[in-house]
Design a protein around this motif. Sequence first.
Motif, PDB file in Angstrom:
ATOM      1  N   LEU A  49       0.774  -1.210  -0.108  1.00 30.71           N
ATOM      2  CA  LEU A  49      -0.012  -0.144   0.038  1.00 30.71           C
ATOM      3  C   LEU A  49       0.704   1.367  -0.048  1.00 30.71           C
ATOM      4  CD1 LEU A  49      -2.623  -1.075   2.840  1.00 30.71           C
ATOM      5  CD2 LEU A  49      -2.957  -0.924   0.318  1.00 30.71           C
ATOM      6  N   ASP A  50       0.353   2.285  -0.654  1.00 30.49           N
ATOM      7  CA  ASP A  50       1.060   3.566  -0.585  1.00 30.49           C
ATOM      8  C   ASP A  50       0.918   4.202   0.838  1.00 30.49           C
ATOM      9  OD1 ASP A  50       2.210   6.100  -1.164  1.00 30.49           O
ATOM     10  OD2 ASP A  50       1.021   6.441  -3.298  1.00 30.49           O
ATOM     11  N   ALA A  51       2.034   4.553   1.184  1.00 30.67           N
ATOM     12  CA  ALA A  51       1.886   5.374   2.649  1.00 30.67           C
ATOM     13  C   ALA A  51       1.071   6.692   2.506  1.00 30.67           C
ATOM     14  CB  ALA A  51       3.242   5.463   3.478  1.00 30.67           C
ATOM     15  N   GLN A  52       1.198   7.360   1.566  1.00 32.04           N
ATOM     16  CA  GLN A  52       0.391   8.526   1.332  1.00 32.04           C
ATOM     17  C   GLN A  52      -0.633   8.510   0.711  1.00 32.04           C
ATOM     18  OE1 GLN A  52       3.867  10.298  -0.802  1.00 32.04           O
ATOM     19  NE2 GLN A  52       3.937  11.930   1.024  1.00 32.04           N
ATOM     20  N   GLY A  53      -1.358   7.391   0.344  1.00 33.11           N
ATOM     21  CA  GLY A  53      -2.769   7.216  -0.317  1.00 33.11           C
ATOM     22  C   GLY A  53      -3.646   7.356   0.634  1.00 33.11           C
ATOM     23  N   PRO A  54      -4.956   7.195   0.293  1.00 31.15           N
ATOM     24  CA  PRO A  54      -6.106   7.378   1.097  1.00 31.15           C
ATOM     25  C   PRO A  54      -6.177   6.111   1.790  1.00 31.15           C
ATOM     26  CG  PRO A  54      -6.740   7.032  -1.294  1.00 31.15           C
ATOM     27  CD  PRO A  54      -5.426   6.987  -1.134  1.00 31.15           C
TER      28      PRO A  54
END
Length: 54
Positions: A49-54
Amino acid sequence: MFSHPDTTVSELRRTAFARRLPTELSELAGPARGTVGLTLHLAWFARALDAQGP
């Protein structure tokens, strides 16, 4: 793991899974940016998962 005879398999699994998770969000730690890899038991739908994503 001891259980009551009326305990269902799903209840036993839910209890076992809950023991592996933190009780508060403040217990979580990780990078603020980049991709975070997750183990299968935490994220069966996406392994990273992208740490900056929603």
